[in-house]
Design a protein around this motif. Structure first.
Motif, PDB file in Angstrom:
ATOM      1  N   GLN A 121       0.819  -1.209   0.000  1.00  9.85           N
ATOM      2  CA  GLN A 121       0.000   0.000   0.000  1.00  9.85           C
ATOM      3  C   GLN A 121       0.859   1.269   0.000  1.00  9.85           C
ATOM      4  O   GLN A 121       0.540   2.243  -0.685  1.00  9.85           O
ATOM      5  CB  GLN A 121      -0.947   0.008   1.202  1.00  9.85           C
ATOM      6  CG  GLN A 121      -1.984  -1.091   1.181  1.00  9.85           C
ATOM      7  CD  GLN A 121      -2.865  -1.022  -0.053  1.00  9.85           C
ATOM      8  OE1 GLN A 121      -3.438   0.014  -0.357  1.00  9.85           O
ATOM      9  NE2 GLN A 121      -2.968  -2.128  -0.759  1.00  9.85           N
ATOM     10  N   THR A 148      -4.527   9.660   2.002  1.00  8.02           N
ATOM     11  CA  THR A 148      -4.171   8.519   2.848  1.00  8.02           C
ATOM     12  C   THR A 148      -5.338   8.017   3.696  1.00  8.02           C
ATOM     13  O   THR A 148      -5.179   7.040   4.421  1.00  8.02           O
ATOM     14  CB  THR A 148      -3.012   8.901   3.788  1.00  8.02           C
ATOM     15  OG1 THR A 148      -3.421  10.012   4.586  1.00  8.02           O
ATOM     16  CG2 THR A 148      -1.765   9.246   3.014  1.00  8.02           C
ATOM     17  N   GLU A 149      -6.491   8.664   3.599  1.00  2.00           N
ATOM     18  CA  GLU A 149      -7.617   8.324   4.476  1.00  2.00           C
ATOM     19  C   GLU A 149      -8.051   6.863   4.332  1.00  2.00           C
ATOM     20  O   GLU A 149      -8.294   6.181   5.331  1.00  2.00           O
ATOM     21  CB  GLU A 149      -8.814   9.257   4.225  1.00  2.00           C
ATOM     22  CG  GLU A 149      -8.597  10.683   4.661  1.00  2.00           C
ATOM     23  CD  GLU A 149      -7.772  11.496   3.641  1.00  2.00           C
ATOM     24  OE1 GLU A 149      -7.687  11.083   2.458  1.00  2.00           O
ATOM     25  OE2 GLU A 149      -7.196  12.506   4.038  1.00  2.00           O
ATOM     26  N   GLU A 150      -8.166   6.398   3.094  1.00  4.66           N
ATOM     27  CA  GLU A 150      -8.603   5.011   2.863  1.00  4.66           C
ATOM     28  C   GLU A 150      -7.584   4.016   3.426  1.00  4.66           C
ATOM     29  O   GLU A 150      -7.951   3.011   4.032  1.00  4.66           O
ATOM     30  CB  GLU A 150      -8.827   4.744   1.371  1.00  4.66           C
ATOM     31  CG  GLU A 150     -10.137   5.280   0.860  1.00  4.66           C
ATOM     32  CD  GLU A 150     -11.339   4.661   1.566  1.00  4.66           C
ATOM     33  OE1 GLU A 150     -11.381   3.419   1.732  1.00  4.66           O
ATOM     34  OE2 GLU A 150     -12.232   5.432   1.968  1.00  4.66           O
ATOM     35  N   PHE A 151      -6.305   4.303   3.197  1.00  5.66           N
ATOM     36  CA  PHE A 151      -5.245   3.435   3.732  1.00  5.66           C
ATOM     37  C   PHE A 151      -5.329   3.379   5.252  1.00  5.66           C
ATOM     38  O   PHE A 151      -5.271   2.301   5.853  1.00  5.66           O
ATOM     39  CB  PHE A 151      -3.867   3.933   3.283  1.00  5.66           C
ATOM     40  CG  PHE A 151      -2.727   3.276   4.013  1.00  5.66           C
ATOM     41  CD1 PHE A 151      -2.374   1.954   3.754  1.00  5.66           C
ATOM     42  CD2 PHE A 151      -2.020   3.962   4.984  1.00  5.66           C
ATOM     43  CE1 PHE A 151      -1.329   1.344   4.440  1.00  5.66           C
ATOM     44  CE2 PHE A 151      -0.975   3.364   5.671  1.00  5.66           C
ATOM     45  CZ  PHE A 151      -0.632   2.048   5.398  1.00  5.66           C
ATOM     46  N   LYS A 174      -7.879   4.042   7.233  1.00  5.91           N
ATOM     47  CA  LYS A 174      -9.100   3.368   7.683  1.00  5.91           C
ATOM     48  C   LYS A 174      -8.956   1.843   7.546  1.00  5.91           C
ATOM     49  O   LYS A 174      -9.297   1.094   8.464  1.00  5.91           O
ATOM     50  CB  LYS A 174     -10.297   3.868   6.858  1.00  5.91           C
ATOM     51  CG  LYS A 174     -11.614   3.395   7.417  1.00  5.91           C
ATOM     52  CD  LYS A 174     -12.836   4.169   6.920  1.00  5.91           C
ATOM     53  CE  LYS A 174     -12.980   4.235   5.437  1.00  5.91           C
ATOM     54  NZ  LYS A 174     -14.300   4.744   5.000  1.00  5.91           N
ATOM     55  N   GLU A 175      -8.408   1.393   6.412  1.00  5.03           N
ATOM     56  CA  GLU A 175      -8.231  -0.049   6.191  1.00  5.03           C
ATOM     57  C   GLU A 175      -7.211  -0.638   7.169  1.00  5.03           C
ATOM     58  O   GLU A 175      -7.413  -1.725   7.715  1.00  5.03           O
ATOM     59  CB  GLU A 175      -7.802  -0.310   4.749  1.00  5.03           C
ATOM     60  CG  GLU A 175      -7.575  -1.765   4.424  1.00  5.03           C
ATOM     61  CD  GLU A 175      -8.855  -2.614   4.468  1.00  5.03           C
ATOM     62  OE1 GLU A 175      -8.715  -3.839   4.658  1.00  5.03           O
ATOM     63  OE2 GLU A 175      -9.962  -2.073   4.316  1.00  5.03           O
TER      64      GLU A 175
END
Length: 149
Positions: free
Chosen positions: A78, A124-127, A129-130
């Motif tokens: 990622q 980077t929000e999705e990274f 959160k995941e």
């Protein structure tokens, strides 16, 4: 181990030729050659090393180690996508999973991750959160406890 020194008697006993001030080491068991003793000692060391390696993996939970490895590989992948480069070219970004697990709550973890990824030009929000979802339920890896002798 006994030590034999001296002239022709010791040399003849060890299968050598001449005299002089030679020192010969003899096995206390008798009958075994020095090479056989060295080979058996090496075999014992290898067996002990294997036993020690087995202890290390037993002291840690293998399932947790496997989860951690998979997570770390995912993080590297990622980060490569976020920074748009290969692992070797990636800036010095260190995400300490144990440090995240030490955080009091999700918000504190998210803040630590945002601080770590401050140099990233992509969102980077999705990274984050995941990653927070993936570490939920994980335990901190503590060093193995040494047994007292």
């Amino acid at each position: 181990m006994s030590v034999a020194t001296g002239g022709s008697e010791a040399a003849a006993a060890a299968g050598g030729g001449g005299g002089g001030g030679r020192v010969f080491f003899q096995s206390p068991r008798g009958g075994g050659s020095g090479r056989e003793d060295a080979v058996s000692a090496a075999a014992v060391q290898v067996q002990q090393r294997r036993h020690q390696q087995g202890k290390v993996t037993v002291k840690y939970d293998r399932k947790e180690l496997r989860k951690r490895l998979v997570l770390e590989e995912w993080i590297v992948e990622q980060l490569g996508q976020l920074y748009g480069c290969q692992e070797e070219e990636m800036p010095d970004v260190e995400i300490d999973i144990d440090d995240l697990l030490d955080a009091a709550n999700e918000e504190e973890r998210a803040l630590k991750l945002q601080e770590t990824l401050v140099d990233c030009y992509k969102p980077t929000e999705e990274f984050i959160k995941e990653l927070l979802t993936r570490i939920r339920g994980m335990r901190k890896l503590s060093p193995p406890q040494k047994k007292s002798i």
